[in-house]
Design a protein around this motif. Structure first.
Motif, PDB file in Angstrom:
ATOM      1  N   LEU A 166     -24.044  54.035  19.356  1.00 45.88           N
ATOM      2  CA  LEU A 166     -22.959  54.794  19.975  1.00 45.88           C
ATOM      3  C   LEU A 166     -22.376  55.784  18.971  1.00 45.88           C
ATOM      4  CD1 LEU A 166     -20.530  55.417  21.864  1.00 45.88           C
ATOM      5  CD2 LEU A 166     -19.555  53.225  21.162  1.00 45.88           C
ATOM      6  N   VAL A 167     -22.085  55.306  17.789  1.00 42.25           N
ATOM      7  CA  VAL A 167     -21.512  56.171  16.748  1.00 42.25           C
ATOM      8  C   VAL A 167     -22.546  57.202  16.275  1.00 42.25           C
ATOM      9  CG1 VAL A 167     -20.648  56.190  14.372  1.00 42.25           C
ATOM     10  CG2 VAL A 167     -19.797  54.487  16.006  1.00 42.25           C
ATOM     11  N   ARG A 168     -23.800  56.770  16.092  1.00 45.31           N
ATOM     12  CA  ARG A 168     -24.841  57.698  15.640  1.00 45.31           C
ATOM     13  C   ARG A 168     -25.008  58.859  16.610  1.00 45.31           C
ATOM     14  NH1 ARG A 168     -29.750  58.562  17.219  1.00 45.31           N
ATOM     15  NH2 ARG A 168     -29.813  56.699  18.535  1.00 45.31           N
ATOM     16  N   LEU A 169     -25.014  58.577  17.902  1.00 47.10           N
ATOM     17  CA  LEU A 169     -25.179  59.630  18.906  1.00 47.10           C
ATOM     18  C   LEU A 169     -24.041  60.639  18.845  1.00 47.10           C
ATOM     19  CD1 LEU A 169     -26.389  57.303  21.769  1.00 47.10           C
ATOM     20  CD2 LEU A 169     -27.696  59.246  20.903  1.00 47.10           C
ATOM     21  N   LEU A 170     -22.822  60.157  18.652  1.00 47.59           N
ATOM     22  CA  LEU A 170     -21.678  61.068  18.546  1.00 47.59           C
ATOM     23  C   LEU A 170     -21.799  61.953  17.304  1.00 47.59           C
ATOM     24  CD1 LEU A 170     -18.788  58.628  19.558  1.00 47.59           C
ATOM     25  CD2 LEU A 170     -19.727  60.499  20.929  1.00 47.59           C
ATOM     26  N   LEU A 171     -22.271  61.366  16.208  1.00 48.36           N
ATOM     27  CA  LEU A 171     -22.435  62.141  14.973  1.00 48.36           C
ATOM     28  C   LEU A 171     -23.534  63.188  15.118  1.00 48.36           C
ATOM     29  CD1 LEU A 171     -22.149  59.195  12.432  1.00 48.36           C
ATOM     30  CD2 LEU A 171     -20.509  61.061  12.687  1.00 48.36           C
TER      31      LEU A 171
ATOM     32  N   TYR B 204     -12.859  50.810  17.575  1.00 47.68           N
ATOM     33  CA  TYR B 204     -12.534  51.711  18.685  1.00 47.68           C
ATOM     34  C   TYR B 204     -11.782  52.946  18.181  1.00 47.68           C
ATOM     35  CZ  TYR B 204     -14.210  48.048  21.725  1.00 47.68           C
ATOM     36  OH  TYR B 204     -15.013  47.120  22.342  1.00 47.68           O
ATOM     37  N   ALA B 205     -10.998  52.775  17.112  1.00 47.00           N
ATOM     38  CA  ALA B 205     -10.326  53.933  16.511  1.00 47.00           C
ATOM     39  C   ALA B 205     -11.362  54.887  15.907  1.00 47.00           C
ATOM     40  CB  ALA B 205      -9.342  53.474  15.438  1.00 47.00           C
ATOM     41  N   LEU B 206     -12.415  54.300  15.317  1.00 43.09           N
ATOM     42  CA  LEU B 206     -13.492  55.111  14.741  1.00 43.09           C
ATOM     43  C   LEU B 206     -14.191  55.913  15.836  1.00 43.09           C
ATOM     44  CD1 LEU B 206     -15.027  55.430  11.942  1.00 43.09           C
ATOM     45  CD2 LEU B 206     -16.659  53.786  12.878  1.00 43.09           C
TER      46      LEU B 206
ATOM     47  N   GLU C 100     -15.136  61.055  18.707  1.00 44.11           N
ATOM     48  CA  GLU C 100     -15.080  61.784  19.973  1.00 44.11           C
ATOM     49  C   GLU C 100     -14.132  62.966  19.863  1.00 44.11           C
ATOM     50  OE1 GLU C 100     -14.056  58.694  22.755  1.00 44.11           O
ATOM     51  OE2 GLU C 100     -16.158  58.457  23.397  1.00 44.11           O
ATOM     52  N   ARG C 101     -12.996  62.763  19.186  1.00 41.66           N
ATOM     53  CA  ARG C 101     -12.027  63.847  19.005  1.00 41.66           C
ATOM     54  C   ARG C 101     -12.644  64.982  18.185  1.00 41.66           C
ATOM     55  NH1 ARG C 101      -8.927  65.809  15.305  1.00 41.66           N
ATOM     56  NH2 ARG C 101      -9.483  64.216  13.774  1.00 41.66           N
TER      57      ARG C 101
END
Length: 344
Positions: free
Chosen positions: A250-255, A297-299, A304-305
């Protein structure tokens, strides 16, 4: 691991012997965790590649999209199929254009040209495609946690929201064809099943709707339900590892999406982000009860922001440069048919 030595092994003889592969391969590189840099000792080896279409695919009667070897988990796409996926910024396939040099096992001059021209395929479609895959990962995470932690009626409500999201995505993809299932309504009501407090019910009115298209939607809904129920009889350690992989991706895709929007580059090997990605995969953000900390979730909210900010500032076009893509595809396919390069 010496991937070149592995490629030379008997298990990969199909690459050398198949008429569609061999010296027609433009690119062959690492996929999955070895590509991202997040592999562990037990990680599977995935090879992903692109091969030229045969002349008969382009001016004859044959068709070819991809070659799959399940034994080695190798997938090699035809060039024309890959172009379509690149135009959609499909995360699982466009990453082959963002590997480090030493992560390619085969790179022909035409493959290098494709890497050099990666920018003509990039557009703000990446935000939707990467965001969609990230949402899928988040949904898998939430489904598993909801199943374990919530009362049955609340779990059912959570499943209903996931199914609604699947329907909304189905409508988005098919709206251009005049197909819309906006009358497909889901509600939560008391269940007649003694083992359930509440159950999801569907109401729909369809008129002259293509049966196969409706079957596609049904398949997506089954996928949501199957994903939710997949970990029944769960092995906690194994399942926690799966959840942490979902959280990491999830985090990798956002990055990766932010790199495309901000830097107009595909960066698959996440060298600079490895500390946070590996921390998530290790379970550093998972609490003792199997849920995730507020820090995780804050990360996600922060990434996302930053992606939203990058979208507001970007010069990336809404749509790919189709004229440039067309010229490039003609050049490559001219070579595939004639063995000679056309003008660039």
């Amino acid at each position: 691991m010496d991937f070149q030595e592995l490629l030379r092994s008997e298990s990969y003889d199909f690459i050398r012997r198949n008429e569609r592969l061999g010296d027609r391969i433009m690119l062959l590189g690492l996929g999955g965790s070895h590509a991202y840099g997040t592999s562990s000792a037990g990680s599977d080896v995935d090879f992903r590649g692109i091969t030229l279409n045969l002349p008969s695919d382009l001016i004859g009667l044959t068709e070819f999209e991809q070659y799959v070897d399940d034994k080695t988990d190798t997938v090699i796409y035809s060039f024309n199929k890959m172009v379509k996926l690149l135009l959609e910024c499909n995360p699982n396939t466009c990453e082959i254009l963002g590997l480090d040099d030493d992560q390619y096992l085969i790179k022909s001059p035409l493959g290098q040209e494709l890497i050099d021209n990666a920018g003509i395929f990039l557009s703000l479609r990446a935000v939707k495609s990467f965001g969609r895959y990230a949402n899928d990962q988040l949904r898998r995470l939430q489904n598993a946690l909801a199943r374990d932690k919530l009362p049955q009626a609340d779990r059912e409500k959570h499943i209903m929201n996931s199914v609604k999201s699947a329907i909304e995505e189905f409508n988005r993809r098919n709206r251009g064809e005049g197909l819309d299932l906006s009358d497909f309504r889901l509600t939560l009501d008391k269940s007649a099943d003694p083992d359930m407090d509440a159950e999801i019910f569907a109401d729909a009115t369809l008129h002259h709707y293509p049966l196969r298209r409706f079957s596609d939607l049904a398949g997506q809904i089954r996928g949501v339900l199957r994903e939710y129920d997949k970990l029944t009889g769960r092995n906690k350690k194994k399942d926690d590892n799966h959840l942490n992989k979902h959280a990491m991706h999830l985090v990798r895709l956002l990055l990766m999406a932010r790199d495309i929007v901000e830097k107009r580059r595909i960066i698959t090997h996440r060298a600079e982000d490895l500390p946070v990605l590996l921390a998530i995969r290790r379970g550093d953000y998972m609490l003792s009860d199997g849920t995730y900390s507020g820090d995780f979730y804050a990360l996600v909210d922060e990434y996302e922001r930053k992606l939203d900010e990058a979208v507001r500032r970007t010069s990336l076009p809404e749509e790919p440069d189709m004229a440039a893509v067309g010229r490039f595809v003609e050049r490559i396919n001219y070579y595939a048919v004639t063995g000679r390069l056309g003008s660039s």
